[in-house]
Design a protein around this motif. Structure first.
Motif, short mmCIF file in Angstrom:
data_model
loop_
_atom_site.label_atom_id
_atom_site.label_comp_id
_atom_site.label_asym_id
_atom_site.label_seq_id
_atom_site.Cartn_x
_atom_site.Cartn_y
_atom_site.Cartn_z
N ARG A 154 29.60 20.15 9.53
CA ARG A 154 30.50 20.68 10.56
C ARG A 154 30.44 19.82 11.81
O ARG A 154 31.45 19.55 12.45
N LEU A 155 29.23 19.39 12.15
CA LEU A 155 29.06 18.56 13.35
C LEU A 155 29.84 17.25 13.19
O LEU A 155 30.58 16.84 14.09
N LEU A 156 29.67 16.63 12.04
CA LEU A 156 30.36 15.36 11.81
C LEU A 156 31.87 15.54 11.91
O LEU A 156 32.58 14.76 12.53
N GLU A 157 32.34 16.64 11.32
CA GLU A 157 33.78 16.87 11.32
C GLU A 157 34.29 17.06 12.74
O GLU A 157 35.34 16.54 13.11
N SER A 158 33.54 17.81 13.54
CA SER A 158 33.97 18.04 14.92
C SER A 158 33.94 16.75 15.72
O SER A 158 34.85 16.48 16.50
N LEU A 159 32.89 15.98 15.52
CA LEU A 159 32.76 14.75 16.31
C LEU A 159 33.90 13.79 16.02
O LEU A 159 34.41 13.11 16.91
N VAL A 160 34.32 13.77 14.75
CA VAL A 160 35.37 12.84 14.38
C VAL A 160 36.69 13.18 15.08
O VAL A 160 37.42 12.29 15.49
N VAL A 161 36.98 14.47 15.22
CA VAL A 161 38.26 14.81 15.83
C VAL A 161 38.16 14.94 17.35
O VAL A 161 39.16 15.02 18.03
N LEU A 162 36.96 14.93 17.87
CA LEU A 162 36.78 15.14 19.31
C LEU A 162 37.62 14.19 20.18
O LEU A 162 38.23 14.63 21.15
N PRO A 163 37.68 12.89 19.86
CA PRO A 163 38.45 12.01 20.74
C PRO A 163 39.91 12.43 20.92
O PRO A 163 40.52 12.11 21.91
N TRP A 164 40.44 13.15 19.94
CA TRP A 164 41.82 13.59 20.09
C TRP A 164 41.92 14.82 20.98
O TRP A 164 42.99 15.15 21.46
N PRO A 186 39.81 9.89 14.87
CA PRO A 186 40.38 11.10 14.28
C PRO A 186 41.43 10.79 13.22
O PRO A 186 41.53 11.50 12.22
N LEU A 187 42.19 9.72 13.42
CA LEU A 187 43.23 9.37 12.45
C LEU A 187 42.61 8.96 11.13
O LEU A 187 42.97 9.47 10.07
N THR A 188 41.66 8.04 11.19
CA THR A 188 41.05 7.58 9.94
C THR A 188 40.15 8.67 9.38
O THR A 188 40.13 8.90 8.17
N GLY A 189 39.41 9.35 10.25
CA GLY A 189 38.47 10.37 9.80
C GLY A 189 39.18 11.52 9.11
O GLY A 189 38.78 11.96 8.03
N ARG A 190 40.26 11.99 9.73
CA ARG A 190 40.96 13.14 9.16
C ARG A 190 41.61 12.77 7.84
O ARG A 190 41.63 13.56 6.90
N SER A 191 42.17 11.57 7.78
CA SER A 191 42.83 11.24 6.53
C SER A 191 41.78 11.02 5.44
O SER A 191 42.00 11.41 4.29
N ALA A 192 40.65 10.42 5.81
CA ALA A 192 39.58 10.28 4.82
C ALA A 192 39.11 11.66 4.36
O ALA A 192 38.88 11.90 3.17
N LEU A 193 39.02 12.57 5.32
CA LEU A 193 38.55 13.91 5.01
C LEU A 193 39.49 14.61 4.03
O LEU A 193 39.05 15.19 3.03
N SER A 194 40.80 14.52 4.32
CA SER A 194 41.70 15.24 3.42
C SER A 194 41.73 14.54 2.07
O SER A 194 41.84 15.20 1.04
N GLY A 195 41.57 13.22 2.06
CA GLY A 195 41.51 12.52 0.79
C GLY A 195 40.29 12.93 -0.01
O GLY A 195 40.37 13.26 -1.20
N LEU A 196 39.14 12.97 0.65
CA LEU A 196 37.90 13.29 -0.05
C LEU A 196 37.87 14.75 -0.49
O LEU A 196 37.33 15.08 -1.54
N ARG A 197 38.47 15.62 0.34
CA ARG A 197 38.49 17.04 -0.02
C ARG A 197 39.27 17.28 -1.30
O ARG A 197 39.01 18.21 -2.04
#
Lengths: 556, 369, 338
Positions: free
Chosen positions: A388-398, A442-453
């Motif tokens: 959860r921490l990693l996920e939050s940190l990734v989107v934080l800059p946005w 956030p752009l790369t992280g979120r897309s990686a996240l949805s891809g991996l999910r």
């Protein structure tokens, strides 16, 4: 206890290390800035919050920021999601080319892009003048002003998030689910509402988050079209220009607070639960429109749409050929020439900003891809605290308006105190690419996240059982599978960094002067034509990136 | 057959918990070399966890796993050298069939020709010669299953793990694929552990069957043993069709006991084999299979009155569902000729004396709310 | 492309660089760069062109690791903030004595180099010289209703100065600000739009979305040279002249070279060059008239400097602009809300 949801224990400290690293880059600067502001070297205390809360126009600006952003999300979704469906789920002549063109608004350069809008739809722009001529009106039919104008520009430039995310998610959707729904007697509409949309929810939530935060931080459109309609970003600038740095800081904190509230609300909508949307079966096949009439009608509508969407680009191109001061009240510019481009080429150092932007955007994208993917891996592999921490940190800059983030970075890295994790980066060429990287995360992280999910964990297990180590599994199985998602994210990230203005203006140095600053500088010199020429160059590079990615088979 | 072979795979006191939930409790199990062991159990029984522990996807909280005498408990999956066929096959959709099958061979430093030859060999084994260039998305479910098998077998694994290998196929395809699977496994002669919730699958594919329930190993044995001499009430009711009739143990004579039926134990008296040690007078259940019951003339000794509530025609045999009149008895099934009775008929049911003897187990203590 | 980049990235030609942060724009900066480098081949003048507020922000952010040597351009209001934040270091060039006393301050942190003159602007393609406004008050004429387009005053030193002058006059003549606020409210009622930047202002004036404006002389002269139809006129009641200063950045990496550069910029040669080429009016009063181009001589002859209480403006400027922003600007906009 879904299989594959739990990985082997051990090596958990690696993820914690990654989280700490990200926290240092993303969260720490904000803490420092907040702390310094509160601590009062700048001297503001809680009194200023009192002042803020007692002023109705401050509240009003905050409220406007909110509803403008919320409506931007709404309208962007309204345009982007159906377009995503159209281009991913139906097949018609020209689909591939049009599909790439439709994403182009994201590549409209900053500042001049908005100005192109002005030339197009503004009071003396092409469209109103054409209407005026056609209907014989003595006045322009409208003035491009106020919230409607802001929303128009936001929708135009941000629907692309919904469009790209929808396409990427649809491309990964398990076709058998749709067949299953159809088997259960669900009609097309019911399948859409009950199956497809819920499956798209992570992607849509991601797009909504991006759109909301982008419009919350949007500056050019409200400033150019808002007039006296103040949102928080323009209010901050007004306070700063008025020398009231402290009030500007309070306003910044309030804007960041609004962003955090929105982020929290978004997390409720998309709590990161894994819908079992893993790639097991086969992606649904595109529905071929069988009736030739429908095919050509769809294609025709698509082309008309593409033309409308490309009008600002075309306008910009046109302006770039207008020598300074030659176009006054005529409907079309009386003289076209290559003067502006000549001015660019005559001094080779004038092309340098483009080179700067290109290498910084490329480096930032690569870094953001790496970090974002690693963090997303962590978030998927560990669903506990670290995840959860990693996920939050990734989107934080946005969640933080670009200017605020840039100021925070500048503050944090203006001190040489390695024991506090602070290094002197201000004034060096490294800070700006770093800022791009973090803004891209956030752009790369979120897309990686949805891809991996959406990746079936069994695939990785299958690879492991077949003797592949972690690295080989990553290279041979995971990366190829999530590549469309990564490509889409990287494309957006590259173009975002390439055209960035808000962060650049705070952090650039002589050696890293990016193209957006050059555009600004041309505009300051009343040289709209030269600014447009720079804008066109920027579009060309973005366009080239699009072509490359498009060939890669990604959704972009 | 398996008993004589020396143990190749052994689980010793294997246990696993997820949080507070104990998924697997101290499982001891031996599998002989070349033997096919089917792990049978309903969902949530722990069979999948057992397989994942074997594969190396999870680390057990207690116990060890030995393969060929070597302790592999802490070894990562990639080091174990096992083959596995996943429930949904987990074929790599971005690779063609040939590359899927070659995947496990690539780390071996073999020449391209040698890999291609081996791929062709295993594809031939599963009857898919020439399918190398196809994509997983372009072939049928049954073919996908066979590709998955070929991929698992290509690196010549020490142990083959099959996770519900047939559950994804439609029934018409399932039997044929099962036969092919059985043939391939026999031809390769590989030690195999198979997980399934389908008894028929377990019986057909498994040399021996291990029944799991709520994380505990209920019984291991040949299919016939499980069917005829179930050792627990769970095995008795889960394996094969059976009704558990409540009653009271009147008395026992060696391994044979007499049970008076009914919740209160005041009904007809039927006999059965004692499945576990039960004291006379205790509340018990008599587990009876349909083929051990028959319709009897009214007034027959031990005849249990009831009404036919359902009838299932199943080709050569027909099942009748009968609701006994006696208070507290559940519906039971009787195997009889197709024309023996109609739904709604009043009938008398009595033990026929054929088939495996009914089993007697202690009645589970009912939880009072 | 790569060769271009590497060629540009390294400035390894042995020259010492002087880095200038300035809002003066590319034209002036390139001109001075060439001229100075021709004179001093050992120096590489590097400049960053940005808004005057940005110069302040940037110098402040970089205070820990200053990149700039010279802070070149911007009104007193911004330089005084920089001075208060310790972003400048004292340097008194030799030409400082020739600068009028009110273009100097006690600590020698910055000095006026050029003068900026707010003027009345009109589009000569649509408005004849006779019709054009002659004084600030003429902008309130009903003739110009919805024809006034001005730059957003918050973002513009020129506009701030004019507004400040109006209010300061009101205080001086009536003892209260009230008359000045009335004036500003009437101007707001005349105003069609406040534009984001000068480029848009000129674009809109040229395209006749509006016809009259207030702006600064230099830009209009530059535009005229490029053939723009925009014309200007000095207000008859007086022009509030703004100092445009230069200063040495605190802890400048190349302080000595920067001093030499500042010395040169305020010298006769450079002042006359920029007056000729890019229409900057020198702040020094000791230059012989013949060293100035004809336009400058004409300006000095035609323009009446306004008598303005600069201290009052300095003191109240921020409050006035805030009040203007909250209570005067485009009233009736609330209806745009949800």
């Amino acid at each position: 206890m879904s299989p594959g949801s739990r990985r082997r224990s051990g090596s958990g400290w690696g993820w914690w290390l990654l989280a700490a690293f990200l926290a240092w880059l993303v969260g720490y600067p904000l803490l420092i800035t907040g702390g310094e502001a509160l601590g009062g070297s700048a001297g503001w205390s809680l009194d200023y919050f009192g002042t803020f809360f007692s002023r109705s126009h401050e509240w009003l600006a905050l409220w406007r920021s909110f509803w403008i952003s919320a409506l931007s999300v709404f309208f962007s979704a309204l345009v982007g999601v159906p377009l995503g469906f159209l281009f991913e789920r139906t097949d018609f002549p020209g689909r591939r080319i049009l599909g790439a063109l439709v994403a182009l608004p994201v590549a409209l350069p900053p500042l001049v892009g908005v100005i192109a809008f002005l030339f197009l739809y503004g009071e003396s722009g092409f469209v109103p003048r054409a209407i005026q001529l056609a209907l014989g009106l003595d006045q322009a039919p409208w003035r491009l002003q106020g919230p409607a104008a802001i929303l128009l520009v936001h929708t135009y430039s941000m629907y692309v998030y919904f469009y790209l995310f929808t396409r990427a998610a649809l491309a990964r959707l398990d076709g058998s689910l749709l067949e299953a729904a159809a088997n259960l007697g669900a009609g097309r509409w019911r399948t859409l509402v009950r199956v497809t949309l819920p499956m798209l929810r992570p992607a849509l939530a991601g797009a909504a988050l991006l759109t909301f935060m982008t419009s919350l931080a949007s500056f050019s459109a409200p400033y150019l079209f808002g007039g006296s309609f103040r949102v928080m970003t323009t209010q901050i600038v007004a306070s700063r220009l008025n020398g009231d740095v402290t009030m500007a800081q309070v306003e910044t904190v309030m804007l960041a607070a609004l962003a955090f509230v929105a982020l929290g609300a978004m997390r409720l909508l998309d709590p990161g639960t894994e819908l079992a949307g893993t790639v097991r079966g086969v992606a649904p096949s595109r529905r071929r429109l069988i009736s030739p009439l429908a095919r050509w009608a769809t294609a025709g509508a698509g082309y008309v749409l593409a033309v409308v969407l490309l009008l600002p680009h075309a306008t910009l191109l046109l302006i770039s050929f207008v020598p300074a001061g030659t176009w006054t009240v005529e409907f079309l510019p009386p003289i076209l020439g290559l003067e502006n481009y000549g001015a660019l080429v005559s001094r080779p150092d004038r092309l340098r900003p483009l080179v700067n932007s290109a290498w910084m955007a490329a480096a930032a994208t690569a870094g953001a891809l790496l970090l974002g993917f690693a963090a997303a891996r962590g978030a998927v592999a560990r669903r506990g605290k670290v995840g959860r921490l990693l996920e939050s940190l990734v989107v934080l800059p946005w969640a933080i308006p670009g200017t605020v983030f840039a100021v925070a970075l500048a503050t944090t890295f203006s001190v040489d105190a390695p024991h506090l994790g602070r290094f002197l980066l201000v004034g060096t060429p490294w800070l700006l690419p770093l800022a791009y990287l973090l803004r891209d995360l956030p752009l790369t992280g979120r897309s990686a996240l949805s891809g991996l999910r959406q990746l079936d964990p069994a695939l990785e297990e299958a690879s492991a059982v077949l003797g592949a180590g972690r690295w080989r599994t990553l290279r041979r199985v995971v990366l190829p599978m999530v590549r469309p998602a990564l490509v889409a994210g990287a494309g957006l990230a590259f173009i975002t960094a390439l055209g960035d203005f808000v962060v650049s203006i705070v952090l650039y140095t002589l050696d890293t002067r990016p193209i957006s600053i050059e555009i600004l500088s041309s505009l300051r010199l009343q040289d709209t034509g030269l600014a447009a020429a720079y804008g066109v160059l920027l579009m060309l590079v973005s366009g080239a990136a699009f072509v490359l990615w498009g060939r890669d088979g990604g959704a972009a | 057959m398996s008993e004589e072979k020396r143990s190749f795979l052994s689980l010793e006191g294997l246990g696993k918990r997820f949080g507070d939930h104990e998924v697997l409790r101290a499982i001891d199990l031996d599998v002989g070399e070349g033997e096919v062991l089917a792990l049978l159990g309903p969902s949530g029984s722990g069979k999948t966890t057992a397989l994942r522990l074997l594969a190396g996807f999870e680390v057990p909280d207690s116990g060890r796993i030995r393969v060929g005498g070597e302790d592999v408990t802490g070894q990562p999956a990639a080091k174990r050298g096992f083959g596995m066929v996943f429930q949904h096959y987990a074929l790599f959709p971005h690779l063609d069939v040939g590359a899927n099958v070659a995947f496990g061979l690539e780390t071996r430093g073999w020449s391209r020709e040698r890999i291609a030859a081996r791929v062709a060999e295993v594809l031939d084994l599963v009857g898919l010669t020439g399918f190398e260039a196809r994509r997983p998305g372009e072939i049928s479910g049954g073919q996908q299953q066979r590709v998955a098998l070929a991929r698992a077998l290509a690196p010549e694994p020490k142990l083959l793990l099959l996770d519900e290998p047939l559950s994804n196929l439609d029934p018409s395809l399932r039997e044929r694929t099962r036969r092919q699977l059985r043939q391939v496994v026999e031809r390769v002669g590989i030690t195999t552990v198979l997980v399934t919730h389908e008894q028929e699958e377990a019986f057909h594919l498994g040399d021996r069957v291990a029944v799991l329930h709520q994380g505990t190993l209920q019984q291991v044995g040949l299919p016939e043993e499980l069917y005829e001499r179930p050792r627990t009430r769970f095995v008795a009711t889960f394996v094969g069709r059976a009704a558990a009739l409540p009653g009271r143990l009147e008395g026992r004579d060696g391994e044979v006991g007499r049970v008076s039926l009914g919740a209160a134990g005041d009904g007809q008296s039927w006999s059965g084999a004692l499945g576990e040690t039960v004291e006379a007078g205790a509340a018990v259940e008599l587990v009876v299979r349909p083929e051990t019951l028959a319709f009897a003339p009214p007034g027959a000794a031990g005849g249990l009155g009831g009404r036919v509530v359902g009838r299932r025609f199943n080709g050569p045999i027909t099942y009748y569902e009968v609701q006994p009149e006696l208070q507290g008895l559940p519906e039971l099934e009787v195997l009889a000729d197709a024309g023996a009775a109609q739904v709604g008929d009043t009938v008398v049911v009595a033990p026929s004396g054929t088939g495996p003897a009914p089993r007697i187990f202690a009645r589970p203590v009912e939880k009072t709310p | 492309m790569l060769a271009l980049f590497t060629g540009l990235a390294g400035c390894g030609d042995g020259r010492t660089s002087v880095t200038v942060y300035s809002p003066h724009g590319r034209d002036l900066l390139e001109l001075l760069e060439k001229a100075y480098e021709a004179k001093r081949p050992d120096i590489d003048v590097r400049w960053l062109d940005m808004g005057s507020q940005e110069v302040y922000d940037r110098v402040r952010f970089e205070a820990a690791n200053p990149q700039a040597d010279v802070w070149f351009g911007g009104p007193d209001t911004i330089f005084s903030r920089g001075a208060a934040d310790g972003l400048l270091q004292p340097f008194r060039p030799s030409w400082a004595d020739a600068v009028p006393a009110d273009s100097q301050q006690a600590d020698d942190l910055y000095f006026g180099v050029y003068l900026a003159c707010p003027i009345l602007v009109y589009n000569s393609a649509a408005v004849s010289a006779e019709e054009a406004p002659r004084d600030w008050d003429d902008l309130l004429d009903p003739r110009w209703r919805d024809e006034v387009i001005i730059r957003d005053p918050l973002a513009s030193g020129t506009m701030r100065t004019v507004f400040g002058m109006i209010l300061a006059r009101s205080v001086a003549e009536t003892g209260s600000e009230e008359r000045g606020w009335q004036w500003l409210r009437r101007l707001d009622a005349q105003t069609k739009e406040y534009t984001l930047n000068p480029a848009l202002l000129f674009e809109k004036l040229t395209r006749q979305e509006g016809l009259v404006s207030i702006w600064e002389l230099t830009d209009i002269l530059l535009l005229q040279r490029r053939g723009s139809p925009l014309e200007y006129r000095f207000a008859t009641s007086g022009t509030p002249i703004i100092d445009d200063s230069i200063g040495l950045v605190a802890n400048a990496p190349h302080a000595d070279e920067a001093r030499a550069f500042i010395e040169w910029v305020g010298g006769e040669e450079a002042l006359s060059l920029v007056a000729r080429e890019v229409f900057r009016l020198p702040a020094r009063r000791d230059l012989p008239a013949e060293s100035l181009p004809p336009w400058a001589q004409k300006v000095l002859a035609e323009m009446t400097p306004a008598q303005v209480d600069w201290d009052l403006i300095e003191e109240n400027g921020a409050r006035w602009m805030e009040t203007w922003d909250q209570t005067v600007r485009a009233k009736g906009s609330e209806s745009q809300d949800l």
